[in-house]
Scaffold this motif. Structure first.
Motif, PDB file in Angstrom:
ATOM      1  N   PHE A   1      -7.763 -23.881  33.848  1.00  0.00           N
ATOM      2  CA  PHE A   1      -9.035 -23.643  34.528  1.00  0.00           C
ATOM      3  C   PHE A   1      -8.798 -23.056  35.920  1.00  0.00           C
ATOM      4  N   LEU A   2      -9.728 -22.178  36.322  1.00  0.00           N
ATOM      5  CA  LEU A   2      -9.627 -21.566  37.637  1.00  0.00           C
ATOM      6  C   LEU A   2     -11.007 -21.454  38.268  1.00  0.00           C
ATOM      7  N   ARG A   3     -11.079 -21.820  39.528  1.00  0.00           N
ATOM      8  CA  ARG A   3     -12.328 -21.637  40.270  1.00  0.00           C
ATOM      9  C   ARG A   3     -12.379 -20.194  40.748  1.00  0.00           C
ATOM     10  N   ILE A   4     -13.288 -19.414  40.182  1.00  0.00           N
ATOM     11  CA  ILE A   4     -13.345 -17.978  40.481  1.00  0.00           C
ATOM     12  C   ILE A   4     -14.452 -17.636  41.471  1.00  0.00           C
ATOM     13  N   HIS A   5     -15.238 -18.653  41.843  1.00  0.00           N
ATOM     14  CA  HIS A   5     -16.387 -18.438  42.741  1.00  0.00           C
ATOM     15  C   HIS A   5     -16.751 -19.812  43.291  1.00  0.00           C
ATOM     16  N   LYS A   6     -17.444 -19.852  44.419  1.00  0.00           N
ATOM     17  CA  LYS A   6     -17.795 -21.167  44.985  1.00  0.00           C
ATOM     18  C   LYS A   6     -18.645 -21.993  44.027  1.00  0.00           C
ATOM     19  N   SER A   7     -19.333 -21.335  43.088  1.00  0.00           N
ATOM     20  CA  SER A   7     -20.221 -22.050  42.171  1.00  0.00           C
ATOM     21  C   SER A   7     -19.742 -22.071  40.726  1.00  0.00           C
ATOM     22  N   TYR A   8     -18.530 -21.528  40.450  1.00  0.00           N
ATOM     23  CA  TYR A   8     -18.078 -21.439  39.062  1.00  0.00           C
ATOM     24  C   TYR A   8     -16.585 -21.725  38.895  1.00  0.00           C
ATOM     25  N   ILE A   9     -16.300 -22.521  37.868  1.00  0.00           N
ATOM     26  CA  ILE A   9     -14.928 -22.718  37.378  1.00  0.00           C
ATOM     27  C   ILE A   9     -14.947 -22.268  35.920  1.00  0.00           C
ATOM     28  N   VAL A  10     -13.954 -21.484  35.498  1.00  0.00           N
ATOM     29  CA  VAL A  10     -13.954 -21.007  34.115  1.00  0.00           C
ATOM     30  C   VAL A  10     -12.715 -21.489  33.371  1.00  0.00           C
ATOM     31  N   ASN A  11     -12.889 -21.642  32.060  1.00  0.00           N
ATOM     32  CA  ASN A  11     -11.773 -21.903  31.160  1.00  0.00           C
ATOM     33  C   ASN A  11     -11.099 -20.565  30.900  1.00  0.00           C
ATOM     34  N   LEU A  12      -9.868 -20.414  31.333  1.00  0.00           N
ATOM     35  CA  LEU A  12      -9.172 -19.126  31.235  1.00  0.00           C
ATOM     36  C   LEU A  12      -9.074 -18.627  29.799  1.00  0.00           C
ATOM     37  N   GLU A  13      -8.958 -19.557  28.847  1.00  0.00           N
ATOM     38  CA  GLU A  13      -8.827 -19.162  27.443  1.00  0.00           C
ATOM     39  C   GLU A  13     -10.134 -18.628  26.853  1.00  0.00           C
ATOM     40  N   LYS A  14     -11.252 -18.856  27.546  1.00  0.00           N
ATOM     41  CA  LYS A  14     -12.552 -18.409  27.038  1.00  0.00           C
ATOM     42  C   LYS A  14     -12.982 -17.052  27.604  1.00  0.00           C
ATOM     43  N   ILE A  15     -12.206 -16.533  28.556  1.00  0.00           N
ATOM     44  CA  ILE A  15     -12.576 -15.257  29.182  1.00  0.00           C
ATOM     45  C   ILE A  15     -12.384 -14.105  28.194  1.00  0.00           C
ATOM     46  N   GLU A  16     -13.406 -13.280  28.045  1.00  0.00           N
ATOM     47  CA  GLU A  16     -13.358 -12.140  27.126  1.00  0.00           C
ATOM     48  C   GLU A  16     -12.968 -10.855  27.843  1.00  0.00           C
ATOM     49  N   LYS A  17     -13.469 -10.679  29.071  1.00  0.00           N
ATOM     50  CA  LYS A  17     -13.098  -9.522  29.893  1.00  0.00           C
ATOM     51  C   LYS A  17     -13.550  -9.770  31.330  1.00  0.00           C
ATOM     52  N   PHE A  18     -13.023  -8.954  32.243  1.00  0.00           N
ATOM     53  CA  PHE A  18     -13.458  -9.093  33.632  1.00  0.00           C
ATOM     54  C   PHE A  18     -13.247  -7.770  34.371  1.00  0.00           C
ATOM     55  N   ASN A  19     -13.982  -7.635  35.480  1.00  0.00           N
ATOM     56  CA  ASN A  19     -13.792  -6.495  36.375  1.00  0.00           C
ATOM     57  C   ASN A  19     -13.736  -7.025  37.795  1.00  0.00           C
ATOM     58  N   SER A  20     -13.917  -6.169  38.765  1.00  0.00           N
ATOM     59  CA  SER A  20     -13.773  -6.595  40.168  1.00  0.00           C
ATOM     60  C   SER A  20     -14.893  -7.524  40.636  1.00  0.00           C
ATOM     61  N   LYS A  21     -15.996  -7.580  39.888  1.00  0.00           N
ATOM     62  CA  LYS A  21     -17.140  -8.378  40.330  1.00  0.00           C
ATOM     63  C   LYS A  21     -17.524  -9.519  39.384  1.00  0.00           C
ATOM     64  N   ASN A  22     -17.172  -9.380  38.106  1.00  0.00           N
ATOM     65  CA  ASN A  22     -17.655 -10.360  37.125  1.00  0.00           C
ATOM     66  C   ASN A  22     -16.601 -10.720  36.088  1.00  0.00           C
ATOM     67  N   VAL A  23     -16.804 -11.902  35.502  1.00  0.00           N
ATOM     68  CA  VAL A  23     -16.008 -12.365  34.365  1.00  0.00           C
ATOM     69  C   VAL A  23     -16.977 -12.598  33.224  1.00  0.00           C
ATOM     70  N   GLU A  24     -16.608 -12.228  32.015  1.00  0.00           N
ATOM     71  CA  GLU A  24     -17.500 -12.436  30.880  1.00  0.00           C
ATOM     72  C   GLU A  24     -16.951 -13.540  29.973  1.00  0.00           C
ATOM     73  N   VAL A  25     -17.798 -14.531  29.719  1.00  0.00           N
ATOM     74  CA  VAL A  25     -17.450 -15.649  28.839  1.00  0.00           C
ATOM     75  C   VAL A  25     -18.586 -15.836  27.841  1.00  0.00           C
ATOM     76  N   SER A  26     -18.289 -15.713  26.558  1.00  0.00           N
ATOM     77  CA  SER A  26     -19.295 -15.865  25.496  1.00  0.00           C
ATOM     78  C   SER A  26     -20.514 -14.981  25.744  1.00  0.00           C
ATOM     79  N   GLY A  27     -20.282 -13.773  26.234  1.00  0.00           N
ATOM     80  CA  GLY A  27     -21.375 -12.840  26.477  1.00  0.00           C
ATOM     81  C   GLY A  27     -22.117 -13.072  27.772  1.00  0.00           C
ATOM     82  N   ARG A  28     -21.745 -14.108  28.524  1.00  0.00           N
ATOM     83  CA  ARG A  28     -22.403 -14.413  29.798  1.00  0.00           C
ATOM     84  C   ARG A  28     -21.572 -13.853  30.947  1.00  0.00           C
TER      85      ARG A  28
END
Length: 230
Positions: free
Chosen positions: A184-211
């Protein structure tokens, strides 16, 4: 191990008889008794229940009606004075079917079956990494791999999983300490993500399950490094 049990029966005499059997059994723990299906449904919603001893013939709402109304039913041992319901009972995936009057030997056999089923159902997750959280005054087991992301909600945080959103009273900083850093990684002050659930990312966003989840600018390099080790 004790299965947390409730009794649902409109007959006070029958409830008393079953309660005696439950209280005297080493693998059962009595949580509550209910005289009708409406009270029982509320009790099941507000308590963690493993096993229901359920009378079929009840006024207004029958035992079968109750089962149909439950989204996630605990194990059920049906109790009835009529053998005619046996075939229908197993359409509801009940653990067992007891015919009145209940003998000690038959009751023990039913409980043994319920315990075996409970152990089988929980064996799958026994080696999976998990934590316990308190939500709505109840203690819940959460498999870490089921968490997709964690979101800050003021004084609370929300755990987002495939099955449910679990809201608990905690700070992000405090909860982050319970999580394995490699997963797990805290990628924003309001979000921690499960690294194994990440589908893609860019400089501004991470996509998890289409979100799309916001990514802090100073976390992009750390995220890229973390993902290379997953």
């Amino acid at each position: 191990m004790k299965l947390r049990s409730i009794i649902v029966d409109d007959s006070s005499m029958q409830r008393m008889a079953v309660a005696k059997l439950v209280n005297n059994h080493p693998n059962l723990a009595m949580v509550a008794e209910y005289s009708n299906a409406i009270e029982a449904k509320n009790g099941i919603r507000n308590n963690e229940i493993d096993l229901i001893f359920l009378d079929v013939e009840m006024p207004i709402i029958s035992g079968f009606d109750l089962l149909e109304s439950l989204e996630n039913s605990p194990q059920v041992i049906l109790i009835t004075g009529k053998p005619d319901y046996a075939l229908k009972a197993f359409d509801y995936d009940v653990t067992d079917y007891l015919h009145k009057p209940i003998t000690m030997a038959r009751f023990d056999a039913s409980v043994k079956r319920a315990v075996a089923k409970y152990e089988q159902m929980n064996k799958v997750n026994e080696d999976e990494e998990h934590i316990f959280v308190k939500s709505n005054l109840k203690k819940r087991k959460v498999i870490l791999n089921d968490i997709k992301w964690i979101e800050a909600l003021g004084d609370y945080i929300k755990l987002v999983t495939d099955e449910a959103n679990i809201v608990i009273l905690s700070t992000m900083k405090s909860f982050e300490k319970q999580l394995p850093e490699e997963k797990f990684l805290r990628i924003h002050k309001s979000y921690i993500v499960n690294l194994e659930k990440i589908e893609k990312f860019n400089s501004k966003n991470v996509e998890v399950s289409g979100r799309s989840i916001p990514l802090s600018r100073n976390k992009k390099t750390e995220l890229a490094e973390a993902l290379s080790n997953v």
